[in-house]
Motif scaffolding. Structure first.
Motif, PDB file in Angstrom:
ATOM      1  N   GLU A 181       9.819  -0.451  -3.984  1.00  0.00           N
ATOM      2  CA  GLU A 181       9.600   0.023  -5.351  1.00  0.00           C
ATOM      3  C   GLU A 181      10.041  -1.031  -6.359  1.00  0.00           C
ATOM      4  O   GLU A 181       9.443  -1.169  -7.422  1.00  0.00           O
ATOM      5  CB  GLU A 181      10.289   1.365  -5.571  1.00  0.00           C
ATOM      6  N   SER A 182      11.054  -1.836  -6.015  1.00  0.00           N
ATOM      7  CA  SER A 182      11.483  -2.922  -6.901  1.00  0.00           C
ATOM      8  C   SER A 182      10.418  -4.016  -6.985  1.00  0.00           C
ATOM      9  O   SER A 182      10.402  -4.796  -7.940  1.00  0.00           O
ATOM     10  CB  SER A 182      12.814  -3.516  -6.432  1.00  0.00           C
ATOM     11  N   LEU A 183       9.522  -4.073  -6.003  1.00  0.00           N
ATOM     12  CA  LEU A 183       8.421  -5.039  -6.008  1.00  0.00           C
ATOM     13  C   LEU A 183       7.198  -4.507  -6.762  1.00  0.00           C
ATOM     14  O   LEU A 183       6.208  -5.220  -6.913  1.00  0.00           O
ATOM     15  CB  LEU A 183       8.007  -5.385  -4.573  1.00  0.00           C
ATOM     16  N   GLY A 184       7.256  -3.244  -7.193  1.00  0.00           N
ATOM     17  CA  GLY A 184       6.159  -2.669  -7.962  1.00  0.00           C
ATOM     18  C   GLY A 184       5.295  -1.676  -7.210  1.00  0.00           C
ATOM     19  O   GLY A 184       4.286  -1.214  -7.731  1.00  0.00           O
ATOM     20  N   PHE A 185       5.673  -1.335  -5.990  1.00  0.00           N
ATOM     21  CA  PHE A 185       4.903  -0.374  -5.208  1.00  0.00           C
ATOM     22  C   PHE A 185       5.302   1.055  -5.548  1.00  0.00           C
ATOM     23  O   PHE A 185       6.479   1.336  -5.777  1.00  0.00           O
ATOM     24  CB  PHE A 185       5.108  -0.606  -3.704  1.00  0.00           C
ATOM     25  N   MET A 186       4.317   1.934  -5.569  1.00  0.00           N
ATOM     26  CA  MET A 186       4.560   3.373  -5.667  1.00  0.00           C
ATOM     27  C   MET A 186       4.303   3.933  -4.276  1.00  0.00           C
ATOM     28  O   MET A 186       3.204   3.775  -3.743  1.00  0.00           O
ATOM     29  CB  MET A 186       3.617   4.007  -6.690  1.00  0.00           C
ATOM     30  N   MET A 187       5.306   4.552  -3.705  1.00  0.00           N
ATOM     31  CA  MET A 187       5.223   4.964  -2.307  1.00  0.00           C
ATOM     32  C   MET A 187       5.026   6.473  -2.169  1.00  0.00           C
ATOM     33  O   MET A 187       5.451   7.251  -3.016  1.00  0.00           O
ATOM     34  CB  MET A 187       6.492   4.535  -1.568  1.00  0.00           C
ATOM     35  N   ASP A 188       4.379   6.841  -1.045  1.00  0.00           N
ATOM     36  CA  ASP A 188       4.137   8.230  -0.712  1.00  0.00           C
ATOM     37  C   ASP A 188       4.560   8.458   0.732  1.00  0.00           C
ATOM     38  O   ASP A 188       4.224   7.658   1.617  1.00  0.00           O
ATOM     39  CB  ASP A 188       2.654   8.557  -0.890  1.00  0.00           C
ATOM     40  N   ASN A 189       5.269   9.534   0.981  1.00  0.00           N
ATOM     41  CA  ASN A 189       5.672   9.894   2.332  1.00  0.00           C
ATOM     42  C   ASN A 189       4.469  10.514   3.036  1.00  0.00           C
ATOM     43  O   ASN A 189       3.924  11.509   2.587  1.00  0.00           O
ATOM     44  CB  ASN A 189       6.838  10.881   2.296  1.00  0.00           C
ATOM     45  N   ALA A 190       4.063   9.918   4.151  1.00  0.00           N
ATOM     46  CA  ALA A 190       2.921  10.423   4.909  1.00  0.00           C
ATOM     47  C   ALA A 190       3.284  11.646   5.743  1.00  0.00           C
ATOM     48  O   ALA A 190       2.404  12.256   6.361  1.00  0.00           O
ATOM     49  CB  ALA A 190       2.351   9.329   5.810  1.00  0.00           C
ATOM     50  N   ASN A 191       4.561  12.008   5.787  1.00  0.00           N
ATOM     51  CA  ASN A 191       5.029  13.142   6.597  1.00  0.00           C
ATOM     52  C   ASN A 191       4.511  13.048   8.032  1.00  0.00           C
ATOM     53  O   ASN A 191       3.819  13.931   8.521  1.00  0.00           O
ATOM     54  CB  ASN A 191       4.622  14.470   5.948  1.00  0.00           C
ATOM     55  N   TRP A 192       4.865  11.954   8.672  1.00  0.00           N
ATOM     56  CA  TRP A 192       4.381  11.651  10.017  1.00  0.00           C
ATOM     57  C   TRP A 192       4.561  12.822  10.980  1.00  0.00           C
ATOM     58  O   TRP A 192       3.633  13.204  11.682  1.00  0.00           O
ATOM     59  CB  TRP A 192       5.097  10.416  10.569  1.00  0.00           C
ATOM     60  N   ARG A 193       5.728  13.390  11.013  1.00  0.00           N
ATOM     61  CA  ARG A 193       6.016  14.444  11.998  1.00  0.00           C
ATOM     62  C   ARG A 193       5.224  15.715  11.755  1.00  0.00           C
ATOM     63  O   ARG A 193       4.931  16.452  12.685  1.00  0.00           O
ATOM     64  CB  ARG A 193       7.504  14.741  12.025  1.00  0.00           C
ATOM     65  N   ALA A 194       4.870  15.985  10.496  1.00  0.00           N
ATOM     66  CA  ALA A 194       4.103  17.193  10.175  1.00  0.00           C
ATOM     67  C   ALA A 194       2.597  16.965  10.300  1.00  0.00           C
ATOM     68  O   ALA A 194       1.831  17.930  10.318  1.00  0.00           O
ATOM     69  CB  ALA A 194       4.432  17.661   8.761  1.00  0.00           C
ATOM     70  N   ALA A 195       2.171  15.719  10.405  1.00  0.00           N
ATOM     71  CA  ALA A 195       0.741  15.413  10.488  1.00  0.00           C
ATOM     72  C   ALA A 195       0.183  15.809  11.854  1.00  0.00           C
ATOM     73  O   ALA A 195       0.884  15.758  12.870  1.00  0.00           O
ATOM     74  CB  ALA A 195       0.507  13.927  10.240  1.00  0.00           C
ATOM     75  N   ALA A 196      -1.079  16.170  11.852  1.00  0.00           N
ATOM     76  CA  ALA A 196      -1.759  16.525  13.100  1.00  0.00           C
ATOM     77  C   ALA A 196      -1.862  15.289  13.999  1.00  0.00           C
ATOM     78  O   ALA A 196      -1.972  14.167  13.501  1.00  0.00           O
ATOM     79  CB  ALA A 196      -3.161  17.056  12.794  1.00  0.00           C
ATOM     80  N   PRO A 197      -1.832  15.473  15.314  1.00  0.00           N
ATOM     81  CA  PRO A 197      -1.938  14.329  16.229  1.00  0.00           C
ATOM     82  C   PRO A 197      -3.198  13.484  15.978  1.00  0.00           C
ATOM     83  O   PRO A 197      -3.155  12.263  16.121  1.00  0.00           O
ATOM     84  CB  PRO A 197      -1.985  14.978  17.617  1.00  0.00           C
ATOM     85  N   GLU A 198      -4.289  14.131  15.578  1.00  0.00           N
ATOM     86  CA  GLU A 198      -5.522  13.390  15.295  1.00  0.00           C
ATOM     87  C   GLU A 198      -5.321  12.448  14.111  1.00  0.00           C
ATOM     88  O   GLU A 198      -5.800  11.316  14.108  1.00  0.00           O
ATOM     89  CB  GLU A 198      -6.688  14.343  14.996  1.00  0.00           C
ATOM     90  N   GLN A 199      -4.609  12.929  13.083  1.00  0.00           N
ATOM     91  CA  GLN A 199      -4.327  12.098  11.913  1.00  0.00           C
ATOM     92  C   GLN A 199      -3.407  10.939  12.289  1.00  0.00           C
ATOM     93  O   GLN A 199      -3.617   9.811  11.862  1.00  0.00           O
ATOM     94  CB  GLN A 199      -3.689  12.938  10.799  1.00  0.00           C
ATOM     95  N   GLN A 200      -2.407  11.224  13.110  1.00  0.00           N
ATOM     96  CA  GLN A 200      -1.501  10.170  13.560  1.00  0.00           C
ATOM     97  C   GLN A 200      -2.272   9.098  14.333  1.00  0.00           C
ATOM     98  O   GLN A 200      -2.057   7.899  14.120  1.00  0.00           O
ATOM     99  CB  GLN A 200      -0.401  10.766  14.436  1.00  0.00           C
TER     100      GLN A 200
END
Length: 154
Positions: free
Chosen positions: A94-113
């Motif tokens: 974020e100090s480099l200027g990025f806006m980040m989003d949590n992909a919620n890996w563990r809650a994502a469907a296996p197909e999405q992963q």
């Protein structure tokens, strides 16, 4: 403190190794020491390995098809340490200027992963193997060939 580790060119992993995934929502222009400056994508990834876990910051230089991998230097042994390193990594990007989003890996469907593992640059062994980079290289070759044929016609 995250520092560049030149040994890493990508973070290939399987579904079970990924503990966390954060994706950049934007592509700011960044300058990374020793690399061509340009628009970049950022990924913060928590991975489980044979000797504990680690948090990595992966910056993918879109136009150059290159990357830089930053590591914290410590092996994580607990969930609290993982959250601490994740927070530090997010603050860093974020100090480099990025806006980040949590992909919620563990809650994502296996197909999405599986889709993320096959398409996101962070999970390729080498940034030149990313499908978009291959497609751009092929497109440049086609443009050069077409231009060459056009000029040869005169």
């Amino acid at each position: 403190m995250f520092t560049i580790d030149e040994r890493y060119r990508g973070l290939p992993a399987n579904r079970d190794q990924v503990l966390a995934l954060h994706l950049a929502l934007n592509t700011p222009h960044v300058a990374i020491p020793g690399k061509q400056a340009g628009p970049a994508q950022a990924f913060v990834v928590g991975l489980r390995g044979g000797q504990g876990a680690g948090v990595f910051v992966y910056l993918y230089l879109v136009e150059a098809g290159d990357c830089a991998v930053y590591v914290s230097g410590r092996r994580i042994q607990s969930a609290d340490e993982l959250r601490e390193d994740e927070d530090d990594a997010l603050a860093f990007v974020e100090s480099l200027g990025f806006m980040m989003d949590n992909a919620n890996w563990r809650a994502a469907a296996p197909e999405q992963q599986d889709e993320w593992l096959k398409t996101l640059p962070v999970f390729f062994r080498e940034p030149t193997l990313v499908p978009a980079v291959k497609a751009r290289a092929e497109e440049k070759r086609n443009v050069a060939t077409t231009l060459g044929r056009f000029l040869a016609a005169f």
